[in-house]
Design an enzyme around this catalytic site. Structure first.
Site, PDB file in Angstrom:
ATOM      1  N   LYS A 242      13.815  39.929 -88.239  1.00 35.23           N
ATOM      2  CA  LYS A 242      13.386  38.564 -88.514  1.00 35.23           C
ATOM      3  C   LYS A 242      14.515  37.822 -89.236  1.00 35.23           C
ATOM      4  O   LYS A 242      15.350  38.497 -89.828  1.00 35.23           O
ATOM      5  CB  LYS A 242      12.107  38.552 -89.344  1.00 35.23           C
ATOM      6  CG  LYS A 242      12.294  38.842 -90.833  1.00 35.23           C
ATOM      7  CD  LYS A 242      11.033  38.623 -91.594  1.00 35.23           C
ATOM      8  CE  LYS A 242      11.072  37.398 -92.449  1.00 35.23           C
ATOM      9  NZ  LYS A 242      11.880  37.516 -93.675  1.00 35.23           N
ATOM     10  N   GLU A 310       6.774  37.093-106.006  1.00 36.62           N
ATOM     11  CA  GLU A 310       8.006  37.840-106.265  1.00 36.62           C
ATOM     12  C   GLU A 310       8.598  37.337-107.562  1.00 36.62           C
ATOM     13  O   GLU A 310       8.656  36.125-107.788  1.00 36.62           O
ATOM     14  CB  GLU A 310       9.009  37.623-105.129  1.00 36.62           C
ATOM     15  CG  GLU A 310       8.562  38.217-103.814  1.00 36.62           C
ATOM     16  CD  GLU A 310       9.697  38.287-102.797  1.00 36.62           C
ATOM     17  OE1 GLU A 310      10.577  37.422-102.822  1.00 36.62           O
ATOM     18  OE2 GLU A 310       9.677  39.223-101.990  1.00 36.62           O
ATOM     19  N   ASP A 329      10.723  32.022 -94.164  1.00 42.14           N
ATOM     20  CA  ASP A 329      10.968  33.389 -94.647  1.00 42.14           C
ATOM     21  C   ASP A 329       9.659  34.173 -94.772  1.00 42.14           C
ATOM     22  O   ASP A 329       9.632  35.390 -94.598  1.00 42.14           O
ATOM     23  CB  ASP A 329      11.669  33.311 -96.011  1.00 42.14           C
ATOM     24  CG  ASP A 329      12.226  34.648 -96.449  1.00 42.14           C
ATOM     25  OD1 ASP A 329      12.620  35.440 -95.571  1.00 42.14           O
ATOM     26  OD2 ASP A 329      12.274  34.917 -97.668  1.00 42.14           O
ATOM     27  N   HIS A 334       5.382  37.210 -92.551  1.00 40.01           N
ATOM     28  CA  HIS A 334       4.606  38.119 -93.404  1.00 40.01           C
ATOM     29  C   HIS A 334       3.189  37.598 -93.706  1.00 40.01           C
ATOM     30  O   HIS A 334       2.209  38.319 -93.570  1.00 40.01           O
ATOM     31  CB  HIS A 334       5.322  38.367 -94.730  1.00 40.01           C
ATOM     32  CG  HIS A 334       6.733  38.867 -94.576  1.00 40.01           C
ATOM     33  ND1 HIS A 334       7.126  39.683 -93.550  1.00 40.01           N
ATOM     34  CD2 HIS A 334       7.840  38.675 -95.331  1.00 40.01           C
ATOM     35  CE1 HIS A 334       8.412  39.972 -93.686  1.00 40.01           C
ATOM     36  NE2 HIS A 334       8.867  39.362 -94.758  1.00 40.01           N
ATOM     37  N   LYS A 434       8.939  32.625-105.016  1.00 41.16           N
ATOM     38  CA  LYS A 434      10.013  33.360-105.691  1.00 41.16           C
ATOM     39  C   LYS A 434       9.987  32.971-107.162  1.00 41.16           C
ATOM     40  O   LYS A 434       9.582  31.855-107.506  1.00 41.16           O
ATOM     41  CB  LYS A 434      11.376  32.939-105.114  1.00 41.16           C
ATOM     42  CG  LYS A 434      11.543  33.230-103.632  1.00 41.16           C
ATOM     43  CD  LYS A 434      12.189  34.581-103.435  1.00 41.16           C
ATOM     44  CE  LYS A 434      12.403  34.877-101.968  1.00 41.16           C
ATOM     45  NZ  LYS A 434      12.605  36.302-101.702  1.00 41.16           N
TER      46      LYS A 434
END
Ligand code: BG6
Length: 583
Positions: A242, A310, A329, A334, A434
């Protein structure tokens, strides 16, 4: 299609203040099952009998099918481990690793190969051809990989003898990915390896390069005939990392380019989340247990929350992240993969296509968002400077290779709905960020309140049931329910039943890449995304990216590093009387 906002309801999620007795593993009712003798690999293995757990869905099924009961009981240290066994070893093969000098190869692919090797899950006739642009001798490159293993292998220290054994199977092949000469010499080299080492023409091409190199590599492989499967049995498979495309059009184009050379059954598109043990367990949890499926629908479920938090930032991947952002991303892959596993219908069989058909159906049923809904139901954020784990960290715009005025999102929150009979009207709240306070991936299924509250006088307000699946870390599953506090009168308090992988099975889970690489070698595509699946997922994300591009610039940074994201993400739920679960 439209998304229909659900009427405001009662707040049903609360911080976990529960007493939490954990659940002890249940002992088998019958005498312990006899372990089947290890299957004889198609080629001689390289060591001791195999003692590992099934790694693929197919092997899990095989292991179950072939397990036999014994009359003689056997004392076991942990009965939950009994019966775990891998039944098959992959065919002899050459693993051709494009982008072998890169970060992904060093951090993930090579450590996974090493782990498979050291646990005897690879065939004896196994060779790795590492392809990269930089100049290395075979020995120099092997030493570099050893350095990477010392850093990234999940088992430390790296055993030198085992490494040497694998290292002598690795050769370095230098060249440019758009140079036809490099591919011609690669083809010759692969033929020689087959001849000398009995790898039988089976080849796995692993594309761990920059995404921009995917089309060139695939085309060149085709030009020199490296895609052709041989009549006498040599298979050819290609693994593509990916991100698969950066929007719907580019994904369609890439699918088309790949399709000109390889058949779909030869293509393995990786989303490493699908290789995570706990993600695979979602299928087992839903479809190997009878009691959850009847309540797994709009009649009993109020809403679903999927969180990927994260604490890390972008980790020296500034230029990559500037082009992707959290929507490309995480949301496109995901997060939507997790959603599809939670929401899919049970497949009729565990064959790759049966499974993927059901996943695609769910993704297709996710209501497409209009620009107006995107404004309301999709939240983006970018972290500014702050503190994570008592350490000061810089903001996204201060990270290397990031535009100081960047409008790239490092947080995304979205409210999606699925237009089908099972889920109509049930919001799925997704968020990923993030530099949040901690690393935690969790799926929370919030059940509806009881229809009639009997214990109104309880000192503590009774709450609706909740099922939380902890994907990582502290992998496990927690069910929250109300229990009577001992004493006179009635006070209902939340308690939890908690299953934790670590303590139940007392065994380390394989890394996702180990699972997935082994699956490709075994030809099991269940955990890989199919062409139509990737395109359907882009169909959800594309309108978001387009709408954002047309909106006024976002007010970034809008959350401090070390916090749970922008306020708007809380509002997404608050306006419907809900809140994110505190994890
Ligand atoms: C990758 C993303 O796919 O997954 C990264 O590109 C992210 O941004 C990583 O950090 C997370 O993977 P894991 O396995 O650590 O959860």
């Amino acid at each position: 299609m439209t998304t229909n906002a659900r009427p405001r309801g009662k707040t049903t999620t609360r911080p976990p203040d529960e007493v939490s007795p954990s659940v002890a593993p249940e002992q088998p009712e019958t005498p312990s099952p006899e372990r089947p003798a290890p299957a004889t690999p198609s080629t001689p293995g390289h060591g001791a009998p195999r003692k590992e757990a099934p790694r693929t869905m197919r092997d899990l099924r095989l292991a179950t099918e072939t397990r036999r009961r014994s009359t003689a009981g056997r004392a076991l240290e942990n009965p939950l481990r009994e019966g775990l066994r891998l039944e098959r070893v992959p065919d002899p093969a050459v693993f051709v690793l494009f982008g072998a000098t890169g970060d992904l190869a060093h951090r993930k692919v090579v450590p996974a190969l090493f782990q498979l090797w050291r646990t005897h899950l690879l065939p004896h006739e196994f060779r790795i051809v590492a392809v990269g642009r930089r100049a290395y001798s075979d020995d120099e490159f092997r030493e570099e990989l050893k350095g990477a293993l010392d850093k990234y292998s999940r088992v430390q220290p790296v055993d030198r003898e085992t490494w040497d054994d694998l290292a002598q199977r690795i050769v370095y092949h230098r060249g440019d990915f758009n140079d036809p000469g490099m591919f011609a010499s690669l083809a010759e080299r692969l033929d020689d390896l087959d001849e000398e080492h009995g790898t039988r023409g089976n080849r796995l091409y692993y594309l761990a390069t920059q995404p921009s190199a995917f089309p060139d590599i695939v085309q060149q492989l085709g030009k020199v005939g490296l895609d052709h499967e041989r009549h006498d049995g040599g298979w050819r498979r290609v693994v593509i990392e990916k991100p698969f495309g950066h929007d719907l059009d580019s994904a369609i184009r890439l699918n088309r380019e790949v399709g000109k050379v390889f058949r779909e059954r030869q293509v393995y598109r990786i989303d490493h989340y699908l290789g995570k043990e706990t993600v695979r367990n979602l299928l087992v949890f839903r479809f190997a247990n009878g009691i959850f499926e009847p309540i797994w629908n709009r009649r009993h479920i109020d809403h679903v929350q999927i969180t990927v938090a994260e604490s890390i930032g972008i980790e020296n991947r500034g230029s990559f992240y500037e082009e992707t952002g959290a929507s490309r991303d995480f949301l496109q892959n995901h997060l939507l993969q997790l959603l599809s596993l939670v929401a899919m219908e049970p497949p009729a069989t565990f064959e790759a296509d049966a499974l993927r058909d059901e996943k695609v159906k769910v993704i297709r049923a996710v209501a497409e968002l209009t620009p107006e809904q995107i404004r309301r139901d999709v939240v983006r954020g970018q972290y500014g400077p702050g503190w994570v784990s008592a350490t000061p960290v810089q903001g996204y715009r201060q990270e290397p290779e990031v535009d100081p005025e960047s409008e790239t999102e490092t947080f995304i929150g979205a409210r999606l709905t699925i237009d089908d009979w099972r889920w109509s009207g049930v919001p799925f709240y997704l968020r990923m960020g993030k530099r949040l306070p901690k690393r935690a991936t969790e799926i929370a299924i919030q059940f509806k309140d009881v229809p009639h509250q009997l214990f109104k006088d309880s000192a503590t307000d009774p709450e609706a049931n909740l099922l939380a699946m902890r994907i990582q870390p502290d992998e496990g599953i927690m069910l929250r329910f109300g229990a009577k506090v001992p004493g006179l009168g009635i006070d209902v308090r939340n308690v939890t039943m908690d299953f934790t992988y670590g303590s139940a099975f007392q065994v380390d889970s394989p890394d996702a890449y180990e699972t997935l690489i082994l699956d490709v070698l075994l030809g099991d595509a269940s955990l890989f995304t199919r062409a139509d699946e990737v395109e359907e997922a882009w169909g959800i994300v594309d309108p978001v990216i387009t709408a954002w591009a047309e909106m006024p610039p976002p007010d970034f940074p809008n959350y401090e590093a070390g916090t749970w994201g922008p306020e708007a993400a809380d509002d997404l739920l608050a306006r419907e009387g809900r809140r994110w679960r505190r994890i």
